[in-house]
Design an enzyme around this catalytic site. Structure first.
Site, PDB file in Angstrom:
ATOM      1  N   ASP A  15     -48.287 -13.918 -32.714  1.00 36.41           N
ATOM      2  CA  ASP A  15     -49.175 -13.491 -31.632  1.00 36.41           C
ATOM      3  C   ASP A  15     -48.391 -13.327 -30.327  1.00 36.41           C
ATOM      4  OD1 ASP A  15     -52.170 -13.495 -30.485  1.00 36.41           O
ATOM      5  OD2 ASP A  15     -50.943 -14.787 -29.201  1.00 36.41           O
TER       6      ASP A  15
ATOM      7  N   GLU B 175     -57.249 -20.636 -35.598  1.00 37.45           N
ATOM      8  CA  GLU B 175     -57.896 -20.102 -36.792  1.00 37.45           C
ATOM      9  C   GLU B 175     -57.722 -21.084 -37.964  1.00 37.45           C
ATOM     10  OE1 GLU B 175     -59.040 -16.755 -36.889  1.00 37.45           O
ATOM     11  OE2 GLU B 175     -58.478 -16.420 -34.802  1.00 37.45           O
TER      12      GLU B 175
ATOM     13  N   LYS C 287     -53.831  -6.386 -28.828  1.00 32.90           N
ATOM     14  CA  LYS C 287     -52.391  -6.590 -28.602  1.00 32.90           C
ATOM     15  C   LYS C 287     -51.554  -6.066 -29.759  1.00 32.90           C
ATOM     16  CE  LYS C 287     -53.119 -11.072 -30.486  1.00 32.90           C
ATOM     17  NZ  LYS C 287     -54.363 -11.709 -30.137  1.00 32.90           N
TER      18      LYS C 287
ATOM     19  N   GLY D  82     -60.934 -16.336 -24.715  1.00 31.70           N
ATOM     20  CA  GLY D  82     -62.311 -16.725 -24.443  1.00 31.70           C
ATOM     21  C   GLY D  82     -63.132 -15.495 -24.115  1.00 31.70           C
TER      22      GLY D  82
ATOM     23  N   ASN E 138     -66.434 -11.971 -30.188  1.00 30.53           N
ATOM     24  CA  ASN E 138     -66.362 -12.751 -28.956  1.00 30.53           C
ATOM     25  C   ASN E 138     -66.174 -11.886 -27.716  1.00 30.53           C
ATOM     26  OD1 ASN E 138     -66.821 -15.338 -29.696  1.00 30.53           O
ATOM     27  ND2 ASN E 138     -64.691 -15.737 -30.265  1.00 30.53           N
TER      28      ASN E 138
ATOM     29  N   LYS F 211     -69.136  -9.629 -26.955  1.00 29.87           N
ATOM     30  CA  LYS F 211     -70.241 -10.378 -26.339  1.00 29.87           C
ATOM     31  C   LYS F 211     -69.950 -10.655 -24.871  1.00 29.87           C
ATOM     32  CE  LYS F 211     -70.435 -13.429 -29.756  1.00 29.87           C
ATOM     33  NZ  LYS F 211     -70.718 -14.708 -30.446  1.00 29.87           N
TER      34      LYS F 211
ATOM     35  N   VAL G  58     -52.980  -8.765 -23.222  1.00 27.99           N
ATOM     36  CA  VAL G  58     -52.032  -9.858 -22.947  1.00 27.99           C
ATOM     37  C   VAL G  58     -52.666 -10.847 -21.976  1.00 27.99           C
ATOM     38  CG1 VAL G  58     -49.755 -10.483 -22.052  1.00 27.99           C
ATOM     39  CG2 VAL G  58     -50.061  -8.295 -23.222  1.00 27.99           C
TER      40      VAL G  58
ATOM     41  N   LYS H 159     -47.436  -9.856 -27.770  1.00 29.62           N
ATOM     42  CA  LYS H 159     -47.691  -9.813 -26.329  1.00 29.62           C
ATOM     43  C   LYS H 159     -46.381  -9.640 -25.558  1.00 29.62           C
ATOM     44  CE  LYS H 159     -51.752 -12.825 -26.830  1.00 29.62           C
ATOM     45  NZ  LYS H 159     -52.115 -14.257 -26.884  1.00 29.62           N
TER      46      LYS H 159
ATOM     47  N   GLY I  16     -62.111 -24.451 -31.972  1.00 31.24           N
ATOM     48  CA  GLY I  16     -62.161 -23.001 -32.057  1.00 31.24           C
ATOM     49  C   GLY I  16     -60.980 -22.315 -31.390  1.00 31.24           C
TER      50      GLY I  16
END
Lengths: 425, 425
Positions: free
Chosen positions: B201, B190, B105, B302, B13, B16, B132, B205, B187
């Site tokens: 997660d 997960e 991260k 994103g 992601n 891209k 972050v 951070k 999306g």
């Protein structure tokens, strides 16, 4: 540790903030920047004035040339404000190959082009983070963090005084006059509040943001401007009923290759992050084609927040002396004429309580291609009823034409208010 | 125009996003940075995989050495994520005197010290803005814009998945399971959501933010961590009654020279700007001793928002190659033990509907120095009534001792939930 000598022009609120920060955070700043920053001279108007900050008297001078002629001074920090003598001082500093840090929104908005051109010629840096939104790093954000983006729109609450007034009206039900009085007592508003409440201050800041975000020259006189004095408690109340909050927004966005630039009170959805920017806080909402929605929120004024931006700029000069500045080839983007700006509108009209009045009004709107999204009739008060109408997106020109005709109707008492609505998707 | 060749490690992601931004904003980026940035090589696992981005096949390689051995490649962009092989690749790049931009991260939080040390030795830059809060320039903000400040506290909503889930529970009355399912369908989450919903997660951070904001080394395993799976619709509902909203906050603040670092669901006042950070948006609220309150809000994930940060970092490398990095002498600040953290608490307890139960419970709290600020009894449901209690500030140790004793009472069915409250003045 490298030593660097700087000079302050002015020792008002921002000047005091800079002095205090450099003193209280000295060690951390030395450690991070690698420089021991010494304030070598401070230009003041009156050396003997009583001050709330303790500054050794030998640093004070009333003679600007003592600073410009001192080759050991590397950075000049202008915190006087206003056009002259600030402009003259800044150009003198630049021509003497001194870097400049300024908090002067008016000067940058109106004379930025000349100042940056001369700075480029002399190979010096001019930083101005504090000129817009005090401690919020919006200039840095646009200039550095968002360089990968095409910026599509910037929407700011960039005048703390009017935001304080509107917050008091919204959350405490105050009327404009009482809220202004309280803002004056708290030192948020000047004795003559015109520059804030008539949005001149916001216009200068929007001018600076427009230049940076859209890489265009702009004459601030061409920015559409409305103040907040027309906002009544009734409008605040009806806005709430409709799910909106009224904020003074400074807006610039690109629409079909042209720029819309405007400052006016605006109804925005109560759930939008900008709707919860209260008191004297500022916020800038930026849309970039990569980053999406980004908002920076914080203190837009005050000696320490603004001082934070100024000292940040001083450190940035020291660290970036050898860095080529971000290159921007300014174009002259065309502005959208006020009557061609599309927006939703809130309209409050008092009319006689007679059958047929709504029909006549909506007919006029229809004839002018204005379509009505919603409508509330308020209970009768002193012979009149209030109509609150919300339109679909429509051109300002069409609204104005409609209102001209509606005003002429016998049954209509008064167009009480016209406020734009932005649904800020 | 100077040309510069870079390599991407990974084409997921974020990869891209980087590709697309460099392509679609090429002209603006060239103009501003003075560089024509060319992606010369892209490391992928499978060259023949179907991709949603059109990349010339000759750029793809499965052999990392092709990149490390190519002296014409100046910057390596790591967007694979995870520990290995990302760490190995980054160290290879550094040792080959290539600059590094990473969005990783986990790696920065757990191996940052070694990576930055080697980078310093080799004289290369490692930028990690995207690690972050995606597109939000929080690293840059702390490292550059706020250098004049001593930072006193950082409070973030830095996990978009959990914020999406809590928003759906709050605004649409969903329960946790349905909201998680929707997040997975969109999306945002997960298939195995553990890392998000159990706050791992966010902990990584927060570790990175702690290191930068407080110039300290920190072992992320020592950060206090709670997930959001315990939050029930009832808690959301009662929070609303009390004027609060539940958010997963990542908090670091200095208290008496020690650091409190913790990630847990928290009730915060509904009027606080963080309370209106909804959906998958992130926000970081920073208190500096000069700037005051500052909040940065935006997309925390994103491909394009994260890509925006990565490309911003690439440009920053190019512009700042000669700039000495901000110096930070990391100390090892002591952490406050979990039981010594002071906070208000919301407690939900189901009890038998018998006289005297409240007396017994409050007596136990009193014996443990926990004082009660407010109390609501909810209507009876299946033999039990719910008690909702809000405490004054108290130590976690005292709450735990109280609850142990309360749990033993005959009249008590269950301690249903314990959630911290931060009044975020």
């Amino acid at each position: 540790m490298k030593k660097v000598r700087i000079a302050l022009l002015g020792l008002g609120n921002v000047g005091k903030g800079v002095w205090n920060i450099l003193k209280s955070n000295k060690e951390a700043i030395m450690k991070r920047s690698g420089y021991d920053i010494e304030i070598a001279k401070i230009l003041v108007r009156d050396i003997n004035k009583n001050r709330t900050v303790e500054v050794p008297e030998e640093l004070l001078t009333t003679n600007a040339d003592e600073i410009f002629n001192d080759d050991s001074i590397k950075i000049v920090v202008e915190v006087i404000g206003g056009l002259e003598p600030a402009k003259d001082y800044i150009l003198n500093a630049i021509r003497g190959k001194k870097h400049v840090v300024t908090a002067n929104k008016f000067l940058i908005a109106t004379n930025g082009k000349q100042i940056f051109k001369e700075a480029e010629e002399q190979g010096v840096i001019v930083n101005f983070e504090a000129s817009v939104a005090g401690g919020i790093p919006v200039i840095h954000g646009i200039n550095e963090s968002l360089t990968a983006n095409k910026i599509e729109q910037v929407i700011g609450i960039i005048n703390g005084t009017t935001n304080y007034i509107l917050t008091k009206m919204t959350l405490e039900g105050m009327d404009f006059e009482s809220a202004l009085k309280e803002a004056q007592e708290k030192g948020y508003a000047e004795a003559d509040p015109t520059s804030d409440v008539e949005s001149y201050d916001a216009v200068y800041k929007l001018g600076i943001l427009t230049t940076l975000a859209f890489e265009t020259d702009i004459d601030v006189n061409n920015i559409y401007r409305e103040g907040i004095t027309k906002i009544k408690s009734k409008d605040i109340e009806y806005a709430k009923e409709l799910g909106y909050v009224i904020k003074l927004l400074s807006i610039v966005k690109e629409v079909n290759g042209k720029l819309e630039t405007r400052v006016h009170p605006t109804m925005i959805p109560a759930i939008h992050p900008l709707a919860n920017v209260n008191d004297s806080f500022n916020a800038i909402f930026i849309k970039g084609n990569a980053v999406g929605d980004l908002m920076l929120y914080g203190r837009g004024a005050g000696e320490l927040p603004t001082g934070s931006a100024v000292v940040g700029d001083i450190i940035s000069v020291l660290r970036n002396e050898e860095v080529p500045p971000i290159k921007r080839q300014y174009t002259n983007k065309e502005l959208v004429a006020a009557e061609d700006i599309k927006s939703q509108y809130y309209l409050r009209i008092t009319v006689k309580d007679q059958p047929g009045v709504l029909g006549k009004i909506t007919t006029i709107f229809g004839e002018n291609q204005v379509s009505i999204l919603s409508f509330i009739q308020k209970p009768k008060k002193e012979d009149f009823v209030s109509l609150v109408l919300v339109t679909h997106d429509t051109f300002e020109g069409n609204i104005n034409k409609s209102l001209e005709d509606i005003q002429k109707l016998n049954m209509v008492d008064k167009i009480k208010n016209v406020i734009r609505i932005e649904n800020l998707s």
